[in-house]
Scaffold this motif. Structure first.
Motif, PDB file in Angstrom:
ATOM      1  N   ARG A 158      29.804  39.272  41.859  1.00 58.56           N
ATOM      2  CA  ARG A 158      30.852  39.884  42.700  1.00 58.56           C
ATOM      3  C   ARG A 158      32.244  39.402  42.297  1.00 58.56           C
ATOM      4  N   GLU A 159      32.354  38.114  42.015  1.00 55.29           N
ATOM      5  CA  GLU A 159      33.627  37.534  41.570  1.00 55.29           C
ATOM      6  C   GLU A 159      34.081  38.188  40.255  1.00 55.29           C
ATOM      7  N   SER A 160      33.129  38.362  39.344  1.00 57.86           N
ATOM      8  CA  SER A 160      33.445  38.925  38.026  1.00 57.86           C
ATOM      9  C   SER A 160      33.814  40.401  38.120  1.00 57.86           C
ATOM     10  N   LEU A 161      33.088  41.137  38.955  1.00 57.54           N
ATOM     11  CA  LEU A 161      33.369  42.566  39.114  1.00 57.54           C
ATOM     12  C   LEU A 161      34.746  42.773  39.741  1.00 57.54           C
ATOM     13  N   GLN A 162      35.087  41.940  40.706  1.00 52.97           N
ATOM     14  CA  GLN A 162      36.398  42.040  41.350  1.00 52.97           C
ATOM     15  C   GLN A 162      37.520  41.817  40.332  1.00 52.97           C
ATOM     16  N   LEU A 163      37.367  40.785  39.502  1.00 57.37           N
ATOM     17  CA  LEU A 163      38.354  40.489  38.454  1.00 57.37           C
ATOM     18  C   LEU A 163      38.476  41.660  37.476  1.00 57.37           C
ATOM     19  N   LEU A 164      37.330  42.195  37.071  1.00 54.53           N
ATOM     20  CA  LEU A 164      37.302  43.299  36.098  1.00 54.53           C
ATOM     21  C   LEU A 164      37.984  44.539  36.669  1.00 54.53           C
ATOM     22  N   ARG A 165      37.673  44.855  37.914  1.00 58.51           N
ATOM     23  CA  ARG A 165      38.265  46.062  38.527  1.00 58.51           C
ATOM     24  C   ARG A 165      39.771  45.911  38.762  1.00 58.51           C
ATOM     25  N   GLU A 166      40.224  44.682  39.032  1.00 61.42           N
ATOM     26  CA  GLU A 166      41.666  44.435  39.182  1.00 61.42           C
ATOM     27  C   GLU A 166      42.412  44.745  37.892  1.00 61.42           C
ATOM     28  N   LYS A 167      41.770  44.422  36.761  1.00 56.14           N
ATOM     29  CA  LYS A 167      42.436  44.543  35.462  1.00 56.14           C
ATOM     30  C   LYS A 167      42.123  45.854  34.745  1.00 56.14           C
ATOM     31  N   ASN A 168      41.038  46.525  35.179  1.00 54.17           N
ATOM     32  CA  ASN A 168      40.579  47.723  34.464  1.00 54.17           C
ATOM     33  C   ASN A 168      40.263  48.840  35.452  1.00 54.17           C
ATOM     34  N   PRO A 169      41.216  49.783  35.634  1.00 52.81           N
ATOM     35  CA  PRO A 169      41.002  50.871  36.585  1.00 52.81           C
ATOM     36  C   PRO A 169      40.165  52.027  36.020  1.00 52.81           C
ATOM     37  N   ASN A 170      39.728  51.926  34.755  1.00 55.14           N
ATOM     38  CA  ASN A 170      38.980  53.021  34.134  1.00 55.14           C
ATOM     39  C   ASN A 170      37.616  53.212  34.807  1.00 55.14           C
ATOM     40  N   ASP A 171      37.160  54.475  34.852  1.00 52.58           N
ATOM     41  CA  ASP A 171      35.815  54.760  35.386  1.00 52.58           C
ATOM     42  C   ASP A 171      34.772  54.043  34.536  1.00 52.58           C
ATOM     43  N   ASN A 172      34.972  54.093  33.226  1.00 49.85           N
ATOM     44  CA  ASN A 172      34.074  53.390  32.305  1.00 49.85           C
ATOM     45  C   ASN A 172      34.651  52.003  32.047  1.00 49.85           C
ATOM     46  N   LEU A 173      34.006  50.995  32.604  1.00 45.42           N
ATOM     47  CA  LEU A 173      34.531  49.629  32.483  1.00 45.42           C
ATOM     48  C   LEU A 173      34.396  49.066  31.065  1.00 45.42           C
ATOM     49  N   ASN A 174      33.691  49.784  30.192  1.00 45.70           N
ATOM     50  CA  ASN A 174      33.635  49.371  28.789  1.00 45.70           C
ATOM     51  C   ASN A 174      34.801  49.940  27.985  1.00 45.70           C
ATOM     52  N   SER A 175      35.624  50.755  28.629  1.00 49.35           N
ATOM     53  CA  SER A 175      36.743  51.374  27.911  1.00 49.35           C
ATOM     54  C   SER A 175      38.043  50.589  28.113  1.00 49.35           C
ATOM     55  N   PRO A 176      38.691  50.189  26.987  1.00 51.11           N
ATOM     56  CA  PRO A 176      39.981  49.508  27.098  1.00 51.11           C
ATOM     57  C   PRO A 176      41.168  50.481  27.117  1.00 51.11           C
ATOM     58  N   ALA A 177      40.883  51.791  27.184  1.00 49.00           N
ATOM     59  CA  ALA A 177      41.937  52.800  27.063  1.00 49.00           C
ATOM     60  C   ALA A 177      43.031  52.593  28.114  1.00 49.00           C
ATOM     61  N   GLY A 178      44.272  52.487  27.630  1.00 47.79           N
ATOM     62  CA  GLY A 178      45.427  52.406  28.524  1.00 47.79           C
ATOM     63  C   GLY A 178      45.645  51.056  29.185  1.00 47.79           C
ATOM     64  N   LEU A 179      44.820  50.072  28.868  1.00 51.15           N
ATOM     65  CA  LEU A 179      44.947  48.781  29.547  1.00 51.15           C
ATOM     66  C   LEU A 179      46.048  47.928  28.932  1.00 51.15           C
ATOM     67  N   GLU A 180      46.782  47.267  29.798  1.00 51.62           N
ATOM     68  CA  GLU A 180      47.797  46.309  29.348  1.00 51.62           C
ATOM     69  C   GLU A 180      47.124  45.100  28.679  1.00 51.62           C
ATOM     70  N   GLU A 181      45.975  44.721  29.233  1.00 54.72           N
ATOM     71  CA  GLU A 181      45.189  43.604  28.689  1.00 54.72           C
ATOM     72  C   GLU A 181      43.803  44.135  28.336  1.00 54.72           C
ATOM     73  N   PRO A 182      43.667  44.709  27.122  1.00 57.62           N
ATOM     74  CA  PRO A 182      42.452  45.470  26.782  1.00 57.62           C
ATOM     75  C   PRO A 182      41.176  44.640  26.670  1.00 57.62           C
ATOM     76  N   ARG A 183      41.305  43.299  26.789  1.00 54.54           N
ATOM     77  CA  ARG A 183      40.093  42.468  26.732  1.00 54.54           C
ATOM     78  C   ARG A 183      39.273  42.562  28.026  1.00 54.54           C
ATOM     79  N   TYR A 184      39.893  43.103  29.083  1.00 57.07           N
ATOM     80  CA  TYR A 184      39.174  43.183  30.361  1.00 57.07           C
ATOM     81  C   TYR A 184      38.250  44.397  30.370  1.00 57.07           C
ATOM     82  N   VAL A 185      37.167  44.265  29.615  1.00 55.46           N
ATOM     83  CA  VAL A 185      36.129  45.289  29.551  1.00 55.46           C
ATOM     84  C   VAL A 185      34.783  44.622  29.850  1.00 55.46           C
ATOM     85  N   GLU A 186      33.806  45.457  30.185  1.00 52.92           N
ATOM     86  CA  GLU A 186      32.514  44.948  30.634  1.00 52.92           C
ATOM     87  C   GLU A 186      31.783  44.151  29.554  1.00 52.92           C
ATOM     88  N   PHE A 187      31.992  44.517  28.274  1.00 51.30           N
ATOM     89  CA  PHE A 187      31.235  43.815  27.222  1.00 51.30           C
ATOM     90  C   PHE A 187      31.802  42.436  26.874  1.00 51.30           C
TER      91      PHE A 187
END
Length: 311
Positions: A158-187
Motif C-alpha cells: 500500500r505504501e509503495s502503490l501510494q508513492l507510485l500513484r503520486e508520481k505516475n498518473p498514467n493508467d499504465n503504471l509501467n509507462s513513463p510517458a509524460g512523467l517529470e521523474e520517469p523512474r516512477y514506473v511499476e517495473f
C-alpha cells in the motif's frame, strides 16, 4: 576475484523484442551464454571466490507459459556447476514469476541462514558478507519498496502503490510517458527507510574497520550510470548514505541492458552491467573483477568492456 553477470532473463521461447519492439531478446540462447560464462569462470586461476548475479535471472514470459519453476531450475543448475558461492539480488522479472515469499524458498535466496538478525525486516533481502580481510560486499534489496512480489493487502504494498500513484498518473503504471521523474514506473522499486538505516550502520562499521566495500543491487542508483527510466525510485537516498561514508568504492547494478558507467563526485565507481538477454549468440556478457589494495580490474567478455577502477 569474483564473477559478475546480469539480466540473463532465460525463457524457453523463440527470440522476441523489448517493450519498444526494437531490441532483440535472445530468450533461449541466454542459457547457453550463462553456461559459457560458468565454463570460463571455472578455468580462472587462481579460482574465483564467488559470483554476483545481479537479478532478472529468468524472464517474465515464463509466468505466462507456466514454466517459471523449470526455467529457474535450469538457470540454478548452470550456476550450480560453479565450485563457489553465488550471491543473488532480485529484480523485477523474479517478481513477475514468483511472490517474495516463494522466492525466499528457492535457490535465489542466497542470504545466509541467521542473517535476518539485525536486518531491516525479515522479508528484506539485504545482507552483507566479508570474503577477505578488510573487504565487504553488501547486497541491497531494490524492490523493498515495490508493488511487485508483495501481497496487495500488505502495508509495504500500500505504501509503495501510494508513492507510485503520486508520481505516475498514467493508467499504465509501467509507462513513463509524460512523467517529470520517469523512474516512477511499476517495473522499478526503491529502498525502505528501515533498509537505508541498516545500510548506514553497516557502512559505519566498515568505516571504523577501514574496509573497502562493494555494493550491489538490481537497480542503478546514479543517473550517469543509467538512463532516466531505469533508476531506483529513491536513488538519491541510497547515494546520500554512501556519500556520508568513506568505505564504498563501487556500486554494481543491472536492469539497463545497455549497461553504463560513471565515477561520481565522491570517487565511487557505478558500474551497470550489460544484460545477457540482449546479447547475440556469438557474443557474451559477463566479467571477472580482480580486487587489489588500491584498485579493481574488470576483465569483461563480449559486450562488457575491460575497466580499471582506482580507489
Amino acid at each position: 576475484s569474483f564473477g559478475v553477470i546480469a539480466d540473463i532473463q532465460y525463457a524457453d521461447a523463440e527470440d522476441g523484442y523489448d517493450f519498444g519492439g526494437f531490441r532483440r531478446r535472445y530468450y533461449r540462447q541466454s542459457l547457453n551464454l550463462l553456461r559459457g560464462a560458468v565454463a570460463a569462470w571455472a578455468t580462472e586461476r587462481p579460482p574465483l571466490a564467488f559470483v554476483l548475479q545481479l537479478g532478472d535471472s529468468i524472464d517474465g514470459l515464463n509466468a505466462r507459459s507456466g514454466k517459471a519453476e523449470g526455467a529457474l531450475g535450469q538457470v540454478l543448475a548452470a550456476l550450480g556447476r560453479l565450485p563457489v558461492p553465488v550471491h543473488h539480488t532480485w529484480g523485477n522479472h523474479e517478481f513477475y514469476n514468483f511472490s517474495r515469499a516463494r522466492l525466499a524458498h528457492t535457490g535465489l535466496n542466497s542470504r545466509p541462514a541467521g542473517a535476518a538478525a539485525g536486518l531491516p525486516a525479515e522479508d528484506c533481502q539485504a545482507y552483507h558478507f566479508s570474503p577477505a580481510a578488510r573487504f565487504r560486499i553488501i547486497v541491497l534489496d531494490a524492490y523493498d519498496l515495490s508493488i511487485l512480489g508483495r501481497e496487495p493487502d500488505s502495508p509495504r504494498y500500500r505504501e509503495s502503490l501510494q508513492l507510485l500513484r503520486e508520481k505516475n498518473p498514467n493508467d499504465n503504471l509501467n509507462s513513463p510517458a509524460g512523467l517529470e521523474e520517469p523512474r516512477y514506473v511499476e517495473f522499478n522499486g526503491g529502498f525502505s527507510q528501515a533498509q537505508l538505516d541498516w545500510f548506514n550502520e553497516v557502512l559505519k562499521f566498515s568505516d571504523e574497520n577501514q574496509e573497502k566495500v562493494v555494493v550491489m543491487g538490481h537497480l542503478p542508483i546514479h543517473p550517469d550510470a543509467s538512463d532516466r527510466v531505469c533508476l531506483a525510485w529513491n536513488y538519491e537516498d541510497a547515494l546520500s548514505v554512501i556519500h556520508s561514508h568513506q568505505c564504498v568504492v563501487c556500486f554494481l547494478a543491472g536492469h539497463l541492458h545497455d549497461g553504463g558507467y560513471c565515477l561520481d563526485s565522491h570517487g565511487v565507481h557505478h558500474l551497470t552491467l550489460e544484460g545477457v538477454i540482449e546479447t547475440p549468440p556469438e557474443s557474451n556478457a559477463f566479467g571477472t573483477i580482480y580486487v587489489y589494495e588500491d584498485k579493481m580490474i574488470l576483465k569483461g567478455r563480449g559486450r562488457i568492456s575491460d575497466r580499471v577502477m582506482h580507489f
